[in-house]
Design a protein around this motif. Sequence first.
Motif, PDB file in Angstrom:
ATOM      1  N   TYR A  44       0.838  -1.197   0.000  1.00  0.00           N
ATOM      2  CA  TYR A  44       0.000   0.000   0.000  1.00  0.00           C
ATOM      3  C   TYR A  44       0.877   1.252   0.000  1.00  0.00           C
ATOM      4  N   PHE A  45       1.858   1.283   0.907  1.00  0.00           N
ATOM      5  CA  PHE A  45       2.746   2.449   0.973  1.00  0.00           C
ATOM      6  C   PHE A  45       3.615   2.563  -0.281  1.00  0.00           C
ATOM      7  N   GLU A  46       4.009   1.452  -0.859  1.00  0.00           N
ATOM      8  CA  GLU A  46       4.796   1.467  -2.101  1.00  0.00           C
ATOM      9  C   GLU A  46       3.985   2.088  -3.233  1.00  0.00           C
ATOM     10  N   ALA A  47       2.702   1.743  -3.301  1.00  0.00           N
ATOM     11  CA  ALA A  47       1.846   2.290  -4.367  1.00  0.00           C
ATOM     12  C   ALA A  47       1.660   3.798  -4.204  1.00  0.00           C
ATOM     13  N   LEU A  48       1.556   4.254  -2.960  1.00  0.00           N
ATOM     14  CA  LEU A  48       1.399   5.687  -2.714  1.00  0.00           C
ATOM     15  C   LEU A  48       2.702   6.458  -2.900  1.00  0.00           C
ATOM     16  N   ASN A  49       3.826   5.782  -2.632  1.00  0.00           N
ATOM     17  CA  ASN A  49       5.150   6.423  -2.665  1.00  0.00           C
ATOM     18  C   ASN A  49       6.112   5.534  -3.439  1.00  0.00           C
ATOM     19  N   PRO A  50       6.019   5.533  -4.759  1.00  0.00           N
ATOM     20  CA  PRO A  50       6.792   4.568  -5.551  1.00  0.00           C
ATOM     21  C   PRO A  50       8.307   4.787  -5.589  1.00  0.00           C
ATOM     22  N   THR A  51       8.762   5.931  -5.114  1.00  0.00           N
ATOM     23  CA  THR A  51      10.193   6.211  -5.140  1.00  0.00           C
ATOM     24  C   THR A  51      10.708   6.404  -3.726  1.00  0.00           C
ATOM     25  N   PRO A  52      11.743   5.739  -3.327  1.00  0.00           N
ATOM     26  CA  PRO A  52      12.463   4.696  -4.051  1.00  0.00           C
ATOM     27  C   PRO A  52      11.654   3.407  -4.082  1.00  0.00           C
ATOM     28  N   SER A  53      11.817   2.664  -5.143  1.00  0.00           N
ATOM     29  CA  SER A  53      11.089   1.408  -5.293  1.00  0.00           C
ATOM     30  C   SER A  53      11.745   0.326  -4.429  1.00  0.00           C
ATOM     31  N   LEU A  54      10.969  -0.222  -3.521  1.00  0.00           N
ATOM     32  CA  LEU A  54      11.488  -1.304  -2.678  1.00  0.00           C
ATOM     33  C   LEU A  54      10.928  -2.667  -3.083  1.00  0.00           C
ATOM     34  N   PHE A  55      10.040  -2.682  -4.067  1.00  0.00           N
ATOM     35  CA  PHE A  55       9.492  -3.936  -4.576  1.00  0.00           C
ATOM     36  C   PHE A  55       9.994  -4.248  -5.979  1.00  0.00           C
ATOM     37  N   GLY A  56      10.929  -3.447  -6.459  1.00  0.00           N
ATOM     38  CA  GLY A  56      11.515  -3.698  -7.766  1.00  0.00           C
ATOM     39  C   GLY A  56      10.769  -2.993  -8.877  1.00  0.00           C
ATOM     40  N   VAL A  57      11.501  -2.737  -9.969  1.00  0.00           N
ATOM     41  CA  VAL A  57      10.922  -2.071 -11.132  1.00  0.00           C
ATOM     42  C   VAL A  57      10.800  -3.060 -12.280  1.00  0.00           C
ATOM     43  N   GLU A  58      11.886  -3.713 -12.584  1.00  0.00           N
ATOM     44  CA  GLU A  58      11.906  -4.686 -13.676  1.00  0.00           C
ATOM     45  C   GLU A  58      11.355  -6.029 -13.207  1.00  0.00           C
ATOM     46  N   ALA A  59      10.958  -6.854 -14.153  1.00  0.00           N
ATOM     47  CA  ALA A  59      10.345  -8.150 -13.835  1.00  0.00           C
ATOM     48  C   ALA A  59      11.243  -9.022 -12.967  1.00  0.00           C
ATOM     49  N   LEU A  60      12.534  -9.095 -13.290  1.00  0.00           N
ATOM     50  CA  LEU A  60      13.449  -9.929 -12.519  1.00  0.00           C
ATOM     51  C   LEU A  60      13.585  -9.408 -11.089  1.00  0.00           C
ATOM     52  N   GLU A  61      13.721  -8.090 -10.930  1.00  0.00           N
ATOM     53  CA  GLU A  61      13.805  -7.501  -9.587  1.00  0.00           C
ATOM     54  C   GLU A  61      12.555  -7.838  -8.777  1.00  0.00           C
ATOM     55  N   GLN A  62      11.395  -7.669  -9.371  1.00  0.00           N
ATOM     56  CA  GLN A  62      10.146  -7.944  -8.671  1.00  0.00           C
ATOM     57  C   GLN A  62      10.057  -9.413  -8.260  1.00  0.00           C
ATOM     58  N   ALA A  63      10.448 -10.309  -9.160  1.00  0.00           N
ATOM     59  CA  ALA A  63      10.408 -11.743  -8.851  1.00  0.00           C
ATOM     60  C   ALA A  63      11.389 -12.090  -7.746  1.00  0.00           C
ATOM     61  N   GLN A  64      12.588 -11.545  -7.787  1.00  0.00           N
ATOM     62  CA  GLN A  64      13.579 -11.837  -6.749  1.00  0.00           C
ATOM     63  C   GLN A  64      13.131 -11.312  -5.383  1.00  0.00           C
ATOM     64  N   ILE A  65      12.573 -10.120  -5.349  1.00  0.00           N
ATOM     65  CA  ILE A  65      12.111  -9.554  -4.094  1.00  0.00           C
ATOM     66  C   ILE A  65      10.965 -10.392  -3.540  1.00  0.00           C
ATOM     67  N   GLU A  66      10.059 -10.818  -4.385  1.00  0.00           N
ATOM     68  CA  GLU A  66       8.962 -11.686  -3.940  1.00  0.00           C
ATOM     69  C   GLU A  66       9.514 -13.008  -3.399  1.00  0.00           C
ATOM     70  N   MET A  67      10.524 -13.541  -4.059  1.00  0.00           N
ATOM     71  CA  MET A  67      11.162 -14.783  -3.611  1.00  0.00           C
ATOM     72  C   MET A  67      11.792 -14.591  -2.223  1.00  0.00           C
ATOM     73  N   TRP A  68      12.504 -13.506  -2.011  1.00  0.00           N
ATOM     74  CA  TRP A  68      13.147 -13.248  -0.721  1.00  0.00           C
ATOM     75  C   TRP A  68      12.126 -13.115   0.389  1.00  0.00           C
ATOM     76  N   GLN A  69      10.974 -12.511   0.074  1.00  0.00           N
ATOM     77  CA  GLN A  69       9.949 -12.329   1.088  1.00  0.00           C
ATOM     78  C   GLN A  69       9.339 -13.649   1.550  1.00  0.00           C
ATOM     79  N   ARG A  70       9.280 -14.593   0.651  1.00  0.00           N
ATOM     80  CA  ARG A  70       8.649 -15.867   0.983  1.00  0.00           C
ATOM     81  C   ARG A  70       9.658 -16.824   1.572  1.00  0.00           C
TER      82      ARG A  70
END
Length: 100
Positions: A74-100
């Motif tokens: 929710y906070f990422e969507a409101l404040n996208p910079t700096p991106s902590l969930f990744g911008v590119e597909a690989l970044e997003q997938a890796q961050i999701e992997m680390w969270q799980r």
Amino acid sequence: MKIYEQKIAPNARRVRLFLAEKGLLDSVEFVELDLQKGENRNADFRDKNMFAKIPVLELNDGTCISESVAICRYFEALNPTPSLFGVEALEQAQIEMWQR
């Protein structure tokens, strides 16, 4: 906005760290609950989260969001910079992997 938490709880700490990295700690009021005393199990808190778990973000309109990753997203969507969930597909997938 308010976040109901217990500072020492791991999921609440995750949200605090996320907000700190975003520079948003001062934009939210934190309400400390004593889980040992069962403050999370009373009727008022169960109205916010029927599962009686923390953290819970309560928006100014009374809407409540539980689960630490949902709160962070929710906070990422409101404040996208700096991106902590990744911008590119690989970044997003890796961050999701680390969270799980």
